[in-house]
Design a protein around this motif. Sequence first.
Motif, PDB file in Angstrom:
ATOM      1  N   ARG B  24      94.005  36.624 -72.963  1.00 16.70           N
ATOM      2  CA  ARG B  24      94.852  36.974 -71.816  1.00 16.70           C
ATOM      3  C   ARG B  24      95.800  38.123 -72.170  1.00 16.70           C
ATOM      4  NH1 ARG B  24      94.748  36.811 -66.731  1.00 16.70           N
ATOM      5  NH2 ARG B  24      97.009  36.763 -66.728  1.00 16.70           N
ATOM      6  N   ALA B  25      96.324  38.082 -73.400  1.00 16.71           N
ATOM      7  CA  ALA B  25      97.282  39.123 -73.799  1.00 16.71           C
ATOM      8  C   ALA B  25      96.598  40.481 -73.918  1.00 16.71           C
ATOM      9  CB  ALA B  25      97.951  38.737 -75.119  1.00 16.71           C
ATOM     10  N   PHE B  26      95.359  40.490 -74.403  1.00 18.79           N
ATOM     11  CA  PHE B  26      94.689  41.762 -74.641  1.00 18.79           C
ATOM     12  C   PHE B  26      93.802  42.205 -73.476  1.00 18.79           C
ATOM     13  CE2 PHE B  26      96.424  40.864 -78.690  1.00 18.79           C
ATOM     14  CZ  PHE B  26      96.581  42.087 -79.322  1.00 18.79           C
ATOM     15  N   TYR B  27      93.423  41.269 -72.631  1.00 18.32           N
ATOM     16  CA  TYR B  27      92.633  41.607 -71.432  1.00 18.32           C
ATOM     17  C   TYR B  27      93.296  40.953 -70.225  1.00 18.32           C
ATOM     18  CZ  TYR B  27      89.253  42.710 -75.094  1.00 18.32           C
ATOM     19  OH  TYR B  27      88.650  43.227 -76.203  1.00 18.32           O
ATOM     20  N   PRO B  28      94.448  41.475 -69.824  1.00 21.00           N
ATOM     21  CA  PRO B  28      95.260  40.781 -68.804  1.00 21.00           C
ATOM     22  C   PRO B  28      94.581  40.673 -67.433  1.00 21.00           C
ATOM     23  CG  PRO B  28      96.250  42.889 -69.424  1.00 21.00           C
ATOM     24  CD  PRO B  28      95.112  42.683 -70.345  1.00 21.00           C
ATOM     25  N   ASP B  29      93.542  41.465 -67.192  1.00 21.85           N
ATOM     26  CA  ASP B  29      92.879  41.389 -65.879  1.00 21.85           C
ATOM     27  C   ASP B  29      91.706  40.406 -65.876  1.00 21.85           C
ATOM     28  OD1 ASP B  29      91.680  43.080 -67.700  1.00 21.85           O
ATOM     29  OD2 ASP B  29      90.699  44.298 -66.150  1.00 21.85           O
ATOM     30  N   LYS B  30      91.482  39.706 -66.966  1.00 19.17           N
ATOM     31  CA  LYS B  30      90.357  38.762 -67.035  1.00 19.17           C
ATOM     32  C   LYS B  30      90.828  37.332 -66.764  1.00 19.17           C
ATOM     33  CE  LYS B  30      87.453  41.952 -68.472  1.00 19.17           C
ATOM     34  NZ  LYS B  30      86.404  42.467 -67.576  1.00 19.17           N
ATOM     35  N   ALA B  31      89.980  36.594 -66.072  1.00 15.99           N
ATOM     36  CA  ALA B  31      90.267  35.175 -65.808  1.00 15.99           C
ATOM     37  C   ALA B  31      89.793  34.354 -67.009  1.00 15.99           C
ATOM     38  CB  ALA B  31      89.547  34.724 -64.546  1.00 15.99           C
ATOM     39  N   VAL B  32      90.715  33.609 -67.598  1.00 25.09           N
ATOM     40  CA  VAL B  32      90.411  32.848 -68.820  1.00 25.09           C
ATOM     41  C   VAL B  32      90.606  31.364 -68.546  1.00 25.09           C
ATOM     42  CG1 VAL B  32      91.000  32.516 -71.261  1.00 25.09           C
ATOM     43  CG2 VAL B  32      91.286  34.786 -70.203  1.00 25.09           C
ATOM     44  N   MET B  33      89.630  30.565 -68.944  1.00 24.37           N
ATOM     45  CA  MET B  33      89.756  29.119 -68.748  1.00 24.37           C
ATOM     46  C   MET B  33      89.396  28.370 -70.032  1.00 24.37           C
ATOM     47  SD  MET B  33      88.275  26.677 -65.738  1.00 24.37           S
ATOM     48  CE  MET B  33      86.618  26.476 -66.326  1.00 24.37           C
ATOM     49  N   ILE B  34      90.193  27.336 -70.312  1.00 24.19           N
ATOM     50  CA  ILE B  34      89.862  26.401 -71.395  1.00 24.19           C
ATOM     51  C   ILE B  34      89.323  25.123 -70.763  1.00 24.19           C
ATOM     52  CG2 ILE B  34      90.830  24.858 -73.160  1.00 24.19           C
ATOM     53  CD1 ILE B  34      92.955  26.973 -73.741  1.00 24.19           C
ATOM     54  N   VAL B  35      88.209  24.620 -71.272  1.00 22.16           N
ATOM     55  CA  VAL B  35      87.765  23.277 -70.903  1.00 22.16           C
ATOM     56  C   VAL B  35      87.916  22.390 -72.126  1.00 22.16           C
ATOM     57  CG1 VAL B  35      85.858  21.839 -70.086  1.00 22.16           C
ATOM     58  CG2 VAL B  35      86.069  24.182 -69.289  1.00 22.16           C
ATOM     59  N   ARG B  36      88.660  21.323 -71.979  1.00 23.68           N
ATOM     60  CA  ARG B  36      88.751  20.393 -73.100  1.00 23.68           C
ATOM     61  C   ARG B  36      88.758  18.961 -72.569  1.00 23.68           C
ATOM     62  NH1 ARG B  36      95.044  21.406 -75.019  1.00 23.68           N
ATOM     63  NH2 ARG B  36      95.989  19.914 -73.606  1.00 23.68           N
ATOM     64  N   LYS B  37      88.352  18.050 -73.454  1.00 20.44           N
ATOM     65  CA  LYS B  37      88.259  16.638 -73.093  1.00 20.44           C
ATOM     66  C   LYS B  37      89.630  16.016 -72.959  1.00 20.44           C
ATOM     67  CE  LYS B  37      85.559  15.555 -76.631  1.00 20.44           C
ATOM     68  NZ  LYS B  37      84.787  14.772 -77.605  1.00 20.44           N
ATOM     69  N   GLU B  38      90.533  16.436 -73.861  1.00 19.75           N
ATOM     70  CA  GLU B  38      91.804  15.740 -74.009  1.00 19.75           C
ATOM     71  C   GLU B  38      92.855  16.262 -73.035  1.00 19.75           C
ATOM     72  OE1 GLU B  38      90.585  17.850 -76.319  1.00 19.75           O
ATOM     73  OE2 GLU B  38      89.402  16.493 -77.564  1.00 19.75           O
ATOM     74  N   GLN B  39      93.507  15.322 -72.353  1.00 22.40           N
ATOM     75  CA  GLN B  39      94.643  15.690 -71.525  1.00 22.40           C
ATOM     76  C   GLN B  39      95.717  16.328 -72.407  1.00 22.40           C
ATOM     77  OE1 GLN B  39      94.900  15.258 -68.022  1.00 22.40           O
ATOM     78  NE2 GLN B  39      96.664  16.574 -68.361  1.00 22.40           N
ATOM     79  N   LYS B  40      95.937  15.709 -73.543  1.00 27.61           N
ATOM     80  CA  LYS B  40      96.936  16.214 -74.483  1.00 27.61           C
ATOM     81  C   LYS B  40      96.257  16.535 -75.803  1.00 27.61           C
ATOM     82  CE  LYS B  40     100.692  13.435 -72.585  1.00 27.61           C
ATOM     83  NZ  LYS B  40     101.510  12.220 -72.778  1.00 27.61           N
ATOM     84  N   ALA B  41      96.635  17.681 -76.387  1.00 29.47           N
ATOM     85  CA  ALA B  41      96.051  18.055 -77.675  1.00 29.47           C
ATOM     86  C   ALA B  41      97.065  17.778 -78.769  1.00 29.47           C
ATOM     87  CB  ALA B  41      95.669  19.528 -77.673  1.00 29.47           C
TER      88      ALA B  41
END
Lengths: 450, 450
Positions: B24-41
């Motif tokens: 996000r910091a280096f490509y601010p115009d890109k949509a970035v998503m994280i998928v993870r199992k855990e509600q809390k890491a």
Amino acid sequence: MQKNVDILVIGGSAAGIVAATTARAFYPDKAVMIVRKEQKAVVPCGIPYIYGTLKSIEQNIIPAGHITDAGVEMMIDEVVSIDSEKKTATTVSGTVISWDKLVIATGSVPKVPGWLKGTDLDNVFTIPKDCQYLDHVQHAMEGSRKVVIIGGGFIGVEIADELSKKGLDITLVELLPHVLQMAFDEEMSVRAEEILTTSGVKLKLGCKVEEIEGDGKVTGVRLDGGEVLEADLVILSTGYLPNTTLAADAGIKLNELGAIRVDEYMRTENKDIFAVGDCAEKFSFFTRIVKGLMLASTACSEARIAGMNLYKLSRLRTFGGTLSIFSTAIGGTTFAAAGVTEQMAIERGFDIVSASAEGIDKHPKTLPGVHAQRVKLIVNRESGLVLGGSVIGGVSAGELINVIGVIIESMMTIHQVLTLQLGTHPLLTGPPTGYPLLKAAENVAKKMRQ
Amino acid sequence: MQKNVDILVIGGSAAGIVAATTARAFYPDKAVMIVRKEQKAVVPCGIPYIYGTLKSIEQNIIPAGHITDAGVEMMIDEVVSIDSEKKTATTVSGTVISWDKLVIATGSVPKVPGWLKGTDLDNVFTIPKDCQYLDHVQHAMEGSRKVVIIGGGFIGVEIADELSKKGLDITLVELLPHVLQMAFDEEMSVRAEEILTTSGVKLKLGCKVEEIEGDGKVTGVRLDGGEVLEADLVILSTGYLPNTTLAADAGIKLNELGAIRVDEYMRTENKDIFAVGDCAEKFSFFTRIVKGLMLASTACSEARIAGMNLYKLSRLRTFGGTLSIFSTAIGGTTFAAAGVTEQMAIERGFDIVSASAEGIDKHPKTLPGVHAQRVKLIVNRESGLVLGGSVIGGVSAGELINVIGVIIESMMTIHQVLTLQLGTHPLLTGPPTGYPLLKAAENVAKKMRQ
């Protein structure tokens, strides 16, 4: 009396000791002797702490054991003249010492403004590296309630911080708009001022002292606005001058700041005579500009360079000039800076990009003893070279500033810093996900792309 | 459900988070998503501390605020398949996510020795990065008195140290002759063992576990000599394996250790698919040998490299390979190492010279809270390059090891280290006259001349 040595070191504080012990380590067959006035040498940067954290000056002595263990002879005496041609030095007790190599490590003496009236009153003190004098200051403090400290550099600020713990009424007067302004950018100085104020230290910033008042003994300090600060005791922490009378009398060249002129290997024009520490000339790492910097760490680095290269330039100096690395702790918060500040970089004409990042010095932040940590980096815009950095944090910031120091000395660019591998641990450092030094580097890189 | 993003990151622990926020910091115009199992890491390296210093697992969560603040979308779900050709990922809930760039950050899972009987008994636990499971372990501990920890690596040693503070009866079993032997030279491991023993931890070194005994619930651990250690609870800290089933099922190549094969920029053979962290392949900085190292700091460094270079190699990696920097604190003493250990250097065939120096981490030594500090350096004999170093000390050793890390990464020689300028301060560092890192460098140089 007559005495012959291979290597004579004049002065036995930090720089003199390191020059002598390094010489012994690298030239084990040479006879090395230190001549110094003081039976005991005080730890220079520890001086402020004898007035609070440490119980007495006896707790702040450089241990002599490792000097003699290294095979360095120690003579307590005072050298009063040097003969560069005959290669001798004569002491006040009349001993004539002949030497093959000479290292001058005579340090510095407190600078007392000549125009200032009242500096000779009782209970007006400077802070020299002199055990007996400092002991006397300590006794005078015990009977004092109102202390005025003139000069908001490191010594002034550290003593103010220490004395505030003892419940004394402390006022710190600084001519410049901020304390520690020669070492830190404004936002850091302001943070330090907040901590001092919270500890009860009264700050008089941007204030000129007109006169120290009293009759025999000091009673107050008059500022140029007319205000008089009551005082039982005054400390003058207005800087230091290179102690170079001995060298000048021997015809050794001084620079415009009164420091002994030296080359990259700490040699004077006479290749058999070296000078190290506060009495020796310093150049900026970045601009080669002559600097008046005095730091024990710098002094010891110079002493190592001299000690290794006394007989031949076998250890090339890979980093020219002096990279100032300052660190201190005020009210339990560490303030540290390496290289140039942002303000200084702009004044010197550097085209820079700077950015900061805030974080914590342990992780997660729920751990006991976590301290906020703020890192700032100052980077040359086109070359990307890191020119400076600063840290406000906990105890570990004292070594984190050395991480930044090595980054600067090894001429790393901000791009290299971005991919740097740094170790982290919950109890010891900021988190790997938000290590403030790397976040600051990211923030610089972001600005450089704009 | 259908979802389109530019950059999809699978896994939201340290590496996944840093990859996403860096992207996000280096490509601010890109949509970035994280998928993870855990509600809390969970903070990975903080896990041992939830059993002592921290009060609960809730105190050891990676804050999610800065992820969403960075504009990264977070989906709590589990990716069950990747289609490299269609550039999609399908989750267990049936969502199909199409991506342009994919970052796999699926981490690692505890390694349970398949041959070992009894690992399925009640109260036998591993230490995965799973909040619910770890919470369950914590509750089980509350009802336990005799704990046997199998495996004397970092997790095992840190948990032993934490549990010893709670007065539990702890036995630590290690197959190798010493704890932490993969990271430290013998003398450091021995010092760590002394501290553990003083804290009441019983050590069984060079001991093989034959079986975990019990009937439903664990009752003991039988060693191959026949001795049975009574146990209410057993922790298996016998290492971790890369969690790469998902990648393997998608046809992405793994190496011989089961990690995802990557190039210097963390790219798999498919230039649109990156892998970072514990699931990704690592090479030694010195030999290019494949390593099984898993460290959050390394993972985050890889994640930054991937995040910056997703669309073009704009940030060249200036340091190839992984420089392992380990640090931990045992009974209030820091143990840290960077680069190769002496033992490892010899095994790998390096011609080395090593030397140590002992000192203190504040100065003078009369200051409160002073900790002994010992620094060791391992240097390649002819090139003079610094290959490794270690520190035993106080809190500041956690950043001092990073000073050594930068020295190694910037390929400094011991000669450069000798003239290095490092900042010192009484309350923060060793003395300028005897800064252990520089004394160790001197001792190496001395040996090299012999």
